[in-house]
Scaffold this motif. Structure first.
Motif, PDB file in Angstrom:
ATOM      1  N   SER A 311      -2.876  -6.564 -11.961  1.00  0.00           N
ATOM      2  CA  SER A 311      -2.410  -6.097 -10.657  1.00  0.00           C
ATOM      3  C   SER A 311      -3.402  -5.068 -10.153  1.00  0.00           C
ATOM      4  O   SER A 311      -3.692  -4.079 -10.834  1.00  0.00           O
ATOM      5  CB  SER A 311      -1.021  -5.466 -10.790  1.00  0.00           C
ATOM      6  OG  SER A 311      -0.594  -4.954  -9.556  1.00  0.00           O
ATOM      7  N   ARG A 314      -4.394  -3.353  -3.060  1.00  0.00           N
ATOM      8  CA  ARG A 314      -4.820  -4.227  -1.984  1.00  0.00           C
ATOM      9  C   ARG A 314      -5.670  -3.459  -0.977  1.00  0.00           C
ATOM     10  O   ARG A 314      -5.797  -2.233  -1.029  1.00  0.00           O
ATOM     11  CB  ARG A 314      -3.600  -4.847  -1.301  1.00  0.00           C
ATOM     12  CG  ARG A 314      -2.750  -5.693  -2.228  1.00  0.00           C
ATOM     13  CD  ARG A 314      -3.549  -6.834  -2.829  1.00  0.00           C
ATOM     14  NE  ARG A 314      -2.703  -7.726  -3.625  1.00  0.00           N
ATOM     15  CZ  ARG A 314      -3.125  -8.778  -4.257  1.00  0.00           C
ATOM     16  NH1 ARG A 314      -4.403  -9.095  -4.201  1.00  0.00           N
ATOM     17  NH2 ARG A 314      -2.303  -9.536  -4.959  1.00  0.00           N
ATOM     18  N   SER A 316      -5.103  -2.697   2.017  1.00  0.00           N
ATOM     19  CA  SER A 316      -4.353  -1.726   2.829  1.00  0.00           C
ATOM     20  C   SER A 316      -4.384  -0.328   2.224  1.00  0.00           C
ATOM     21  O   SER A 316      -4.375   0.671   2.951  1.00  0.00           O
ATOM     22  CB  SER A 316      -2.906  -2.184   2.999  1.00  0.00           C
ATOM     23  OG  SER A 316      -2.267  -2.303   1.742  1.00  0.00           O
ATOM     24  N   SER A 317      -4.429  -0.235   0.897  1.00  0.00           N
ATOM     25  CA  SER A 317      -4.446   1.095   0.268  1.00  0.00           C
ATOM     26  C   SER A 317      -5.743   1.833   0.577  1.00  0.00           C
ATOM     27  O   SER A 317      -5.741   3.050   0.779  1.00  0.00           O
ATOM     28  CB  SER A 317      -4.255   0.971  -1.248  1.00  0.00           C
ATOM     29  OG  SER A 317      -5.331   0.254  -1.836  1.00  0.00           O
ATOM     30  N   ASN A 531     -13.550  -9.629  -2.888  1.00  0.00           N
ATOM     31  CA  ASN A 531     -13.101 -10.483  -1.789  1.00  0.00           C
ATOM     32  C   ASN A 531     -12.932 -11.942  -2.232  1.00  0.00           C
ATOM     33  O   ASN A 531     -13.559 -12.383  -3.197  1.00  0.00           O
ATOM     34  CB  ASN A 531     -14.125 -10.415  -0.643  1.00  0.00           C
ATOM     35  CG  ASN A 531     -13.618 -11.059   0.619  1.00  0.00           C
ATOM     36  OD1 ASN A 531     -12.425 -11.046   0.894  1.00  0.00           O
ATOM     37  ND2 ASN A 531     -14.513 -11.621   1.401  1.00  0.00           N
ATOM     38  N   ALA A 536      -6.187 -14.299  -7.477  1.00  0.00           N
ATOM     39  CA  ALA A 536      -4.971 -13.840  -6.814  1.00  0.00           C
ATOM     40  C   ALA A 536      -4.171 -15.018  -6.255  1.00  0.00           C
ATOM     41  O   ALA A 536      -3.332 -14.851  -5.382  1.00  0.00           O
ATOM     42  CB  ALA A 536      -5.317 -12.864  -5.687  1.00  0.00           C
ATOM     43  N   ALA A 567     -10.161  -2.614  -4.524  1.00  0.00           N
ATOM     44  CA  ALA A 567      -9.113  -3.406  -3.891  1.00  0.00           C
ATOM     45  C   ALA A 567      -9.472  -4.868  -4.026  1.00  0.00           C
ATOM     46  O   ALA A 567     -10.653  -5.235  -4.045  1.00  0.00           O
ATOM     47  CB  ALA A 567      -8.968  -3.033  -2.417  1.00  0.00           C
ATOM     48  N   VAL A 569      -8.937  -8.747  -2.447  1.00  0.00           N
ATOM     49  CA  VAL A 569      -8.529  -9.536  -1.283  1.00  0.00           C
ATOM     50  C   VAL A 569      -8.493 -10.989  -1.727  1.00  0.00           C
ATOM     51  O   VAL A 569      -9.516 -11.550  -2.126  1.00  0.00           O
ATOM     52  CB  VAL A 569      -9.515  -9.352  -0.115  1.00  0.00           C
ATOM     53  CG1 VAL A 569      -9.133 -10.253   1.062  1.00  0.00           C
ATOM     54  CG2 VAL A 569      -9.562  -7.893   0.316  1.00  0.00           C
ATOM     55  N   ASP A 588      -2.195  -7.138   3.847  1.00  0.00           N
ATOM     56  CA  ASP A 588      -1.785  -7.799   2.605  1.00  0.00           C
ATOM     57  C   ASP A 588      -0.563  -8.691   2.782  1.00  0.00           C
ATOM     58  O   ASP A 588       0.217  -8.864   1.848  1.00  0.00           O
ATOM     59  CB  ASP A 588      -1.480  -6.763   1.505  1.00  0.00           C
ATOM     60  CG  ASP A 588      -2.523  -5.687   1.391  1.00  0.00           C
ATOM     61  OD1 ASP A 588      -3.707  -6.010   1.572  1.00  0.00           O
ATOM     62  OD2 ASP A 588      -2.158  -4.529   1.137  1.00  0.00           O
ATOM     63  N   VAL A 595       0.888 -12.598  -4.988  1.00  0.00           N
ATOM     64  CA  VAL A 595       0.323 -11.373  -5.540  1.00  0.00           C
ATOM     65  C   VAL A 595       0.387 -11.457  -7.056  1.00  0.00           C
ATOM     66  O   VAL A 595       1.454 -11.696  -7.621  1.00  0.00           O
ATOM     67  CB  VAL A 595       1.100 -10.137  -5.052  1.00  0.00           C
ATOM     68  CG1 VAL A 595       0.526  -8.869  -5.666  1.00  0.00           C
ATOM     69  CG2 VAL A 595       1.090 -10.060  -3.537  1.00  0.00           C
TER      70      VAL A 595
END
Length: 596
Positions: A311, A314, A316-317, A531, A536, A567, A569, A588, A595
């Motif tokens: 894990s 993402r 966004s973080s 990326n 994922a 991160a 993607v 995300d 995920v």
């Protein structure tokens, strides 16, 4: 098979958008020809070459025998090493004639990116037109930098020929002309070799991807315009799902088919080779031999057991952290083809959607920011640093300022100097500096050219910094009243650099080298973005599962050895173009992925 494998010309150039597999195909072709009994020289013109890693041998700017392949030699055209040798050739005749002050001025004159470019080009031209090393080989193969940089390289013989024919005094950005090994005869010979279809073949390498195919079409047209007409097409990584019921594999298959159905007209008539997507990374001789050999590729493939998937934060973080100050510069860097433009556009769109004023720009001559966004977003301004446009604006500006006080003879000499192809690099740096300064009050997101070209731009930034500040310790009074672009890049409160990579051996290694180069310049990257990750997704396709297993190894390398922040993607079933999909990527919430 297509003619470039069966009947290769004297010179083979592999060019295309970053990440399409130019280096792998150049290596595989070189090995194939050498195995067939030909003496081969493989040359990288990419400032960020990774031939060493792929072939498993340390290379220099001299031909080095490749262990494990009889009759194959390889070399890297190292721009910095070439520039150092060029500077020495320029300076040495004047050491006993000039004062130390005059020599220091000449050294400073030769410190910029102009010298790096012309010195690297000097070595390239010698391989095309010289009568030394190339004569010992049946074929010389060139693994080139991503398209924008390569188009400039291949256009330089004509540009410098025109300049030398029209100049009387010499280019001040290069020092005295006595430093050039190249004479007009060598330029003419290099131009002749490139334009001779019997000797030179251009292999346009692409993937079954709309952006890569558009880039190949544009490259084809620009090469035709400068007289390089013997072109062929290699479509790499063509994927066919083993089971169309697998949604990820089916989507990947259909995306490729749709791109090939819409093959641009200019490419349709070219001799074409299609190469399947292989399940393994293209590093090492067995993998490179298997790229063009289906039976060998099958032997290297293997089944993969279920794997625990990590894990990771993402995108966004990272954007949340970037957005906190309310302004700043975000520079997106990495190897060609890793999705820098998509990530830059996604970040810019999300920042704009939060009410920030954002300027999204690119230094990549081959970027397609406008088509990636494919629509307007409130608060977002888009631009592109176009080298030709910036060069004209720079020349006009210099003539209007410095030239205003000169007489007719002086203006003529200044105009002559400004016709040097070097000034395109200077103009790009000027535009880059202007955009960087805008981040004092707004957000600027900069999509950079692939690694090698970006490092040359940063070298220019460092040269300018040394000229303004001085080579010694920075005087406090100067530092207080002047901020150079390099100072802004070093300021973590002003600049956040994201290194974008794919979870593959070569992009990760190149991003790590880029990080080391940045740190030597006292620039600390903010974070890494992995990326387009198949890891994922939950695809059960045998080929994709083997690629996922290899991805997870590289993700762990990034997490544990390289990145302060990271991160991931995921690969998405629909191409991330247009405001809605770019915002989905940033937030995300792509609905068709799982995920891990």
């Amino acid at each position: 098979m297509t003619i470039f494998l069966d009947q290769p010309g004297r010179f083979l150039f592999f060019t295309g958008k970053g990440g399409v597999g130019k280096t792998a195909l150049a290596c595989a072709t070189a090995i194939r020809l050498a195995d067939a009994g030909k003496r081969i020289l493989l040359v990288s013109t990419d400032p960020a070459s990774n031939l060493d890693e792929m072939l498993g041998v340390a290379l220099s700017n001299r031909p080095t025998k490749v262990p494990g392949v009889d009759r194959l030699w390889a070399l890297n055209i190292d721009p910095e090493r070439a520039a150092s040798a060029y500077r020495e050739r320029v300076i040495s005749p004047y050491r006993e004639l000039w004062t130390e002050g005059q020599l220091a001025e000449l050294r400073e004159q030769l410190a910029g990116a102009c010298t790096v470019e012309i010195a690297a080009f000097d070595e390239f031209a010698e391989l095309l037109a010289g009568d030394q090393a190339p004569a010992a080989f049946d074929h010389v193969l060139f693994d080139t930098a991503p398209t924008g940089h390569t188009l400039r390289l291949l256009s330089l013989p004509r540009a410098w020929t025109s300049f030398l024919q029209s100049t009387a005094q010499g280019a001040s950005c290069l020092g005295p002309h006595t430093g050039l090994r190249m004479q007009e005869a060598r330029f003419a010979a290099a131009m002749g070799a490139l334009a001779d279809s019997a000797r030179t073949t251009i292999v346009l390498v692409t993937r079954p991807d709309r952006a890569a195919l558009r880039e190949a079409e544009r490259t084809s047209g620009e090469l035709m315009a400068i007289g390089i007409k013997n072109q062929q097409l290699a479509i790499n990584a063509v994927f066919e799902a083993a089971d169309q019921a697998d949604p990820v594999a089916a989507a990947l298959t259909e995306r490729g088919r749709a791109a090939l159905r819409a093959l641009p007209p200019r490419l349709q008539g070219l001799p074409t080779l299609r190469i399947p997507l292989r399940a393994f990374n293209m590093v090492g001789l067995p993998a490179l031999r298997a790229l063009l050999d289906d039976r060998a590729a099958e032997a290297l493939s293997h089944s993969v057991s279920p794997i625990a998937r990590p894990s990771l934060p993402r995108l966004s973080s990272l954007i949340d952290e970037i957005a906190m100050p309310g302004r700043g510069l975000v520079m997106v860097m990495g190897k060609g083809g890793v999705g820098k433009t998509t990530i830059a556009a996604s970040i810019a769109a999300e920042l704009a959607s939060r009410g920030h004023h954002v300027h999204l720009s690119t230094t990549d001559p081959a970027a397609h920011i406008a088509s990636t966004l494919d629509g307007q977003i409130e608060n977002l301004t888009i631009s592109r640093i176009d080298p030709a446009t910036e060069a004209k604006a720079y020349v006009d500006r210099v003539m209007a300022t410095r030239g205003a006080s000169l007489d007719d003879a002086g203006r003529a000499l200044l105009a002559e100097d400004l016709r040097s192809p070097c000034y395109e690099e200077v103009a790009v740096f000027t535009a880059f500096s202007r955009i960087v300064s805008q981040a004092r009050s707004n957000f600027v997101v900069l999509d950079t050219a692939p690694t090698g070209h970006t490092l040359l731009l940063l070298d220019t930034t460092g040269s300018y910094h040394r000229q303004v500040i001085g080579t010694g310790a920075e005087p406090k009074q100067v530092s207080m009243r002047l901020v150079t672009p390099l100072m802004r890049l070093r300021d973590p409160d002003y600049t956040k650099i994201l290194l974008v990579t794919l979870a593959e051996t070569t992009p990760v290694s190149e991003a790590a080298r880029l990080q080391a180069d940045l740190r030597r310049a006292q620039i600390e990257p903010f974070g890494w973005v992995i990326n387009g990750s198949l890891a994922a997704t939950d695809s059960a396709d045998p080929c994709l599962k083997q690629r996922v297993a290899a991805e997870l190894e590289q993700i762990e390398v990034v997490r544990t050895l390289h990145a302060k922040r990271v991160a991931i993607v995921p690969w998405v079933t629909e191409e991330p173009a247009g405001p809605a999909r770019l915002l989905a990527l940033a937030r995300d919430n792509e609905p068709q992925r799982r995920v891990p």
